[in-house]
Write an enzyme that holds these catalytic residues in place. Sequence first.
Site, mmCIF file in Angstrom:
data_model
loop_
_atom_site.group_PDB
_atom_site.id
_atom_site.type_symbol
_atom_site.label_atom_id
_atom_site.label_comp_id
_atom_site.label_asym_id
_atom_site.label_seq_id
_atom_site.Cartn_x
_atom_site.Cartn_y
_atom_site.Cartn_z
ATOM 1 N N HIS A 483 0.816 -1.210 0.000
ATOM 2 C CA HIS A 483 0.000 0.000 0.000
ATOM 3 C C HIS A 483 0.851 1.261 0.000
ATOM 4 O O HIS A 483 0.372 2.333 -0.313
ATOM 5 C CB HIS A 483 -0.993 -0.015 1.186
ATOM 6 C CG HIS A 483 -0.380 0.302 2.521
ATOM 7 N ND1 HIS A 483 0.100 -0.663 3.388
ATOM 8 C CD2 HIS A 483 -0.169 1.492 3.142
ATOM 9 C CE1 HIS A 483 0.573 -0.087 4.487
ATOM 10 N NE2 HIS A 483 0.411 1.236 4.350
ATOM 11 N N ASP A 536 -0.078 -7.523 1.581
ATOM 12 C CA ASP A 536 0.421 -6.151 1.567
ATOM 13 C C ASP A 536 1.957 -6.185 1.558
ATOM 14 O O ASP A 536 2.620 -5.956 2.556
ATOM 15 C CB ASP A 536 -0.108 -5.410 2.799
ATOM 16 C CG ASP A 536 0.188 -3.915 2.748
ATOM 17 O OD1 ASP A 536 0.580 -3.444 1.655
ATOM 18 O OD2 ASP A 536 0.043 -3.262 3.793
ATOM 19 N N SER A 629 4.516 2.746 7.772
ATOM 20 C CA SER A 629 4.110 1.689 6.849
ATOM 21 C C SER A 629 5.257 1.270 5.933
ATOM 22 O O SER A 629 6.000 2.095 5.416
ATOM 23 C CB SER A 629 2.963 2.186 5.964
ATOM 24 O OG SER A 629 1.770 2.127 6.697
#
Length: 685
Positions: A483, A536, A629
């Site tokens: 992502h 992911d 992230s």
Amino acid sequence: MDRVHLIICLLWACVNVCDGEPAMFGEVSSPQYPQPYPANLQKQWDLEVPQGYQLQLTFNHLDIESSPDCYYDSVTVVSSEKVLGKFCGQNSTDRLHPGDKPILAPGNRLQLIFQTDDSNHESHLGFTAFYQAVDIDECSSSNVENGSPCSQICLNTLGSYLCACYHGYTLRPDQRTCVLECGGGVHSELEGTISSPGFPDTSPLDLDCIYTISVQPGFMITLNFSQNFHIEQIYSQGESCLFHWLQVSAQGKEPQKYCGGKSPGVLNTGAHLVQLEYHTDGYGQSQGWSLRYTTQRVQCPHPGSIGNGTVTPKFAQYLYRDYIHVRCNPGYKLMMGEEEISGFKSICERNGQWHLTLPECKIIDCGAPKPLLNGVFERISGENNEYLSVIEYHCNEPYYRFQDTSKVTYNCAVDRKWTEVNNNDVIPPCYPVCGKNTEDSFGGRVFGGKSARLGQIPWQLFHSSPRGGASLINDYWALTAAHVVDGLENTNMTWLGGINNIKDKNPVTMEAEKIIIHPNYLRVPVGGHQTNYSNDIALIKMSARVPLGPNIRPVCLPNKTHEPVMEGRMGTVSGFGGFERNIKSEILRYGHIREYLSKECVFGDLPVTHNMFCAGDDVNHVDSCQGDSGGPLFFPMLGYGTNEQPYEVRGIVSWGPARCGHVSKGYYTKVQNYLGWIEETMANN
Ligand SMILES: *[C@@H]1O[C@H](CO)[C@@H](O)[C@H](O)[C@H]1NC(C)=O
Ligand SMILES: *[C@@H]1O[C@H](CO)[C@@H](O)[C@H](O)[C@H]1NC(C)=O
Ligand SMILES: *[C@@H]1O[C@H](CO)[C@@H](O)[C@H](O)[C@H]1NC(C)=O
Ligand SMILES: *[C@@H]1O[C@H](CO)[C@@H](O)[C@H](O)[C@H]1NC(C)=O
Ligand SMILES: *[C@@H]1O[C@H](CO)[C@@H](O)[C@H](O)[C@H]1NC(C)=O
Ligand SMILES: *[C@@H]1O[C@H](CO)[C@@H](O)[C@H](O)[C@H]1NC(C)=O
């Protein structure tokens, strides 16, 4: 001559006259024989046999009135007007009776004259005689007035003779006299004998004999005169061999005259063509000479020896047609001048020279050692990369290492390759050393965690906008969350590394060359938000090799064989994300967290799959947050001593509740599940 006549001639053996050639034999009788002969007779017969024969007459019967000197009646045998006999009488015992003894004419003709007086009262019968051709022995000197018709050897033949000559002489065209045969011809055999005409007899006078010895080039003629040597020697005006001499002319040398009583002995002419001229004039006496000649192959100079090589075969002498090889010792190469040759062979030529000069053996070299990526080589011994030189390759430690050794040693081998002891000539690659940091004390947290020192988390990469993290996993590739890079695959993403503060002046800048998002990751439309964080995970390939150093080093991927479950164990999460609400950190922070069961981590309604795991610390309130992230959650690898434990990345910061630190738990992509995909993707890109 017609055929019938010829046949008659042959059958009758030409008793009488046959055209041209006289008969070989015949008969002659007195008139009316065997009736008594008439009176007052005067009759002549001209008898003839072929040329080259003698005519022989034999009276078969003779009965002629006897009288003193055969005065009344007689038969007279005449040869060339010479009376050979005058005969009469009845009885062979009579003095004037010829009996049956043959009368031989000196030549091939004879005349017979029969004469009677006016009475033949007693009725004598006369005579009958037979004549024949007999062979003349022309060779018997008694038959020839001037001795033998041949100057040397006379061979009598039927009706003729042949002359022949002694050895060393030949018959002249007159077929009678002989002339000395001397010289002539060419002696081309590799050995032989030659002697003066008639040797050991005195040499004839007026000789000019030329003897040629000609053997093939590459051979040399040696003359060996026997001790029996004598050629008349007369001195005058400083010259000794004036009238009789033997001249030896060898190719390429002054002709040399020999005479006197002393043998020249052995003459090494050094030539393959030698001419001898033996001359005598009309006077004096030379006993002559004889020699035996032999030939030797021309000799080439000794080829010598060669450093670091061998010349074979080894002979005491090298002669025409011998050849040599040169071989270099192992580690040396044959050089002809500046040129390397694969083999060498030289032949002793007929001119006594080697057709090639010796080459040299020069030490081989293996050329410059191949460079080693992320490594260096060191020369241990030897120079110029020569045979038996030794080098050692090392990887640039501590950032790179060979898989299972610290160095590899290569020798310059016979085959001109740098070769390892086990004959391997392939240099192993240097692998980036993973999971090692330079600063190694940990403590603190991310959300509310501690700030990292430079080199403490050297695999941490940073992207400013959108803010996100990644883990360097080798010197090309980084691992991040899908992502973070979703929608950015075709942009030029610049990642920074080697910093612990985004304001650091000297970051390592990396351009992403390829961004590969896991194929099963659910893409989010622009402006939308993610509803399923399964898979992911993404890989980033940098456009250039990342220069590993103290502050930028890769983290290890988990060991495939290890259990994925880490429950209860503490790991470390790091990032430049927020550490307090909505405030983004400018410095790299880290915190220690542990894994929770998924049922302990229920927030919102996003699906939880086995590709993710939950981790956090709801006691000390350590958590990752937005902006972290893609960053790593890493653990010390099991199976190592405490101080050697490298770090492996087991989780990628993925998602969590909207407010970080509220529950202090979040979801991480379970890297363990993607080892195959990572490996494959890196291998294929
Ligand atoms: C020849 O003469 C001898 C002696 O005169 C005589 O004895 C002999 O019989 C004679 N021969 C012939 C054949 O007449
Ligand atoms: C020359 O000939 C003699 C006699 O035949 C012999 O003994 C001698 O060995 C020969 N010499 C050479 C060099 O051949
Ligand atoms: C053999 O080779 C070595 C090394 O190249 C050299 O030092 C030596 O002089 C050579 N030996 C000879 C005899 O040329
Ligand atoms: C990325 O960088 C390359 C070379 O620096 C440039 O040619 C290309 O246009 C850039 N692409 C984008 C999407 O900015
Ligand atoms: C989420 O995505 C994964 C992989 O694409 C899929 O297997 C799973 O069924 C999805 N879950 C939901 C609730 O959509
Ligand atoms: C993975 O773990 C096994 C078992 O502990 C070990 O033998 C192996 O060397 C490890 N592999 C790597 C690449 O560390």
